[in-house]
Design a protein around this motif. Structure first.
Motif, short mmCIF file in Angstrom:
data_model
loop_
_atom_site.label_atom_id
_atom_site.label_comp_id
_atom_site.label_asym_id
_atom_site.label_seq_id
_atom_site.Cartn_x
_atom_site.Cartn_y
_atom_site.Cartn_z
N ILE A 2 0.65 -0.85 -0.08
CA ILE A 2 -0.14 0.18 0.06
C ILE A 2 0.73 1.21 -0.03
O ILE A 2 1.79 1.36 0.75
N SER A 3 0.55 2.15 -0.96
CA SER A 3 1.27 3.48 -0.85
C SER A 3 0.55 4.43 -0.41
O SER A 3 -0.83 4.31 -0.51
N ASN A 4 1.14 5.87 0.09
CA ASN A 4 0.39 6.65 0.65
C ASN A 4 -0.23 7.50 -0.45
O ASN A 4 -1.44 8.33 -0.18
N ASN A 5 0.16 7.37 -1.51
CA ASN A 5 -0.49 8.03 -2.85
C ASN A 5 -1.82 7.14 -3.26
O ASN A 5 -2.32 7.75 -4.18
N ASN A 6 -2.02 6.07 -2.86
CA ASN A 6 -2.90 5.08 -3.33
C ASN A 6 -4.39 5.80 -3.05
O ASN A 6 -4.51 6.67 -2.02
N PRO A 7 -5.31 5.70 -3.45
CA PRO A 7 -6.56 6.58 -3.32
C PRO A 7 -7.42 5.73 -1.99
O PRO A 7 -7.23 4.70 -1.66
N ILE A 8 -8.37 6.59 -1.52
CA ILE A 8 -9.22 6.38 -0.64
C ILE A 8 -10.42 6.02 -1.33
O ILE A 8 -10.89 6.35 -2.25
N GLY A 9 -11.06 4.68 -0.97
CA GLY A 9 -12.12 4.04 -1.62
C GLY A 9 -13.36 4.38 -0.99
O GLY A 9 -13.29 4.33 0.36
N THR A 33 -9.31 10.10 -4.47
CA THR A 33 -10.40 9.28 -4.03
C THR A 33 -10.96 8.74 -5.24
O THR A 33 -10.91 8.84 -6.34
N ILE A 34 -11.88 7.17 -5.08
CA ILE A 34 -12.41 6.46 -5.85
C ILE A 34 -13.72 6.18 -5.11
O ILE A 34 -13.71 5.58 -4.21
N LYS A 58 -18.58 -7.77 -3.45
CA LYS A 58 -18.31 -7.32 -4.57
C LYS A 58 -17.81 -5.76 -4.82
O LYS A 58 -16.73 -5.68 -5.72
N ASN A 59 -18.26 -4.86 -4.01
CA ASN A 59 -17.57 -3.51 -4.20
C ASN A 59 -16.40 -3.32 -3.57
O ASN A 59 -15.60 -2.71 -4.08
N THR A 60 -16.20 -4.09 -2.51
CA THR A 60 -14.73 -4.04 -1.75
C THR A 60 -13.63 -4.64 -2.99
O THR A 60 -12.57 -4.07 -2.91
N GLU A 61 -14.01 -5.91 -3.50
CA GLU A 61 -13.28 -6.40 -4.58
C GLU A 61 -12.85 -5.40 -5.56
O GLU A 61 -11.62 -5.09 -6.03
N PHE A 62 -13.89 -4.65 -6.14
CA PHE A 62 -13.82 -3.58 -7.10
C PHE A 62 -12.58 -2.71 -6.65
O PHE A 62 -11.81 -2.21 -7.40
N LEU A 63 -12.89 -2.07 -5.34
CA LEU A 63 -11.87 -1.08 -4.91
C LEU A 63 -10.44 -1.54 -4.63
O LEU A 63 -9.68 -0.66 -5.11
N LEU A 64 -10.43 -2.64 -4.36
CA LEU A 64 -9.13 -3.44 -4.04
C LEU A 64 -8.36 -3.49 -5.42
O LEU A 64 -7.33 -3.24 -5.44
N ALA A 65 -9.01 -3.81 -6.44
CA ALA A 65 -8.51 -4.04 -7.91
C ALA A 65 -7.97 -2.60 -8.27
O ALA A 65 -7.06 -2.53 -9.03
N LYS A 66 -8.71 -1.42 -7.55
CA LYS A 66 -8.08 -0.09 -8.07
C LYS A 66 -7.09 0.21 -7.04
O LYS A 66 -6.64 1.63 -6.96
#
Length: 262
Positions: A2-9, A33-34, A58-66
């Motif tokens: 996990i990077s600090n620059n990664n988005p908040i889902g 953000t996503i 399903k929603n969590t898996e989508f955001l983890l993929a992002k």
């Protein structure tokens, strides 16, 4: 990693959780953000707990993929029915949302609190558990806001039908002498102007948006995940239904809305 620059889902059963998204962007303007709007399956409040958990996975898996670094469950029904399951299943931090009955209990003078929420939230084990922590001399008047989410999702925020439903739900609580009204659904803050006209100025309207934003910041700091630079943030909203109603709620040129089936 996990990077600090990664988005908040973020995810919600539709467009309502953007009320939470706005509060987070205001407090943390440099965070990417996503947001996931599962409008195709709205409202969650009428579904079984098993159905809600499946949608949350399903929603969590989508955001983890992002590559999201933290996930805000921007939905009261999803939080009250699935947050414990999600925290057990995934290592990523989750921020949940509960109806703000505790703050309401601290400020009430009449000792009577109104709560407008979905059936799924009011019938949940977590809501029942939270309610039991409130002093027994405080009465909670619960009302299911049936149909409100559907109208918001359909872009009928200011319709006559919406006003009629709000009068139907709020007038009995007013007659019961509530002095605090808790909005137990992230869609409902968009109704505050109409609600205020009905309940008047003396009844305090309470939603969870600001508190959730502060909690999100606190969890990011605790996990050393605050974005380090001050570069302009990117904001994406994915919606699996027509985006017209969403575009009417989002007045921010920096947010890109993407229609995508998921």
């Amino acid at each position: 990693m996990i990077s600090n620059n990664n988005p908040i889902g973020f995810f919600d059963s539709g467009v309502g959780g953007t009320s939470i998204l706005k509060e987070v962007i205001t407090l943390l303007p440099f965070e990417n953000t996503i947001y996931l709007s599962d409008s195709k399956n709205a409202p969650y409040g009428q579904k079984t707990k098993e159905e809600i958990i499946a949608l949350c996975i399903k929603n969590t898996e989508f955001l983890l993929a992002k590559n999201c670094k933290i996930i805000v469950v921007a939905c009261n029904t999803a939080t009250t029915n699935a947050i414990d399951f999600l925290r057990d299943k995934y290592a990523i931090p989750f921020i949940g949302i509960e109806p703000a009955i505790k703050p309401a209990a601290l400020i009430t003078k009449t000792k009577i609190i109104g709560i407008l929420a979905t059936k799924g939230t009011l019938n949940s084990t977590l809501f029942e558990k939270t309610s039991k922590t409130i002093s027994k001399d405080i009465t909670i008047k619960e009302t299911i806001g049936k149909g409100l989410v559907e109208l918001i999702e359909a872009g009928k925020l200011h319709s006559e039908e919406m006003n009629d439903l709000l009068l139907q739900y709020l007038n009995p609580m007013i007659k019961n002498d509530i002095d605090s009204l808790v909005l137990g659904c992230t869609h409902y803050p968009y109704l505050i102007p109409q609600i205020r006209k009905i309940v008047g100025s003396k009844i305090k309207i309470i939603d969870s948006g600001e508190a959730v934003a502060k909690q999100t910041k606190a969890i990011l700091e605790k996990n050393n995940l605050i974005k380090k630079d001050a570069k302009k943030a990117s904001h994406f909203i994915y919606i699996n239904k027509d985006k017209t109603a969403l575009k009417n709620l989002i007045v921010n040129d920096g947010i890109e809305v993407i229609e995508k089936d998921f």
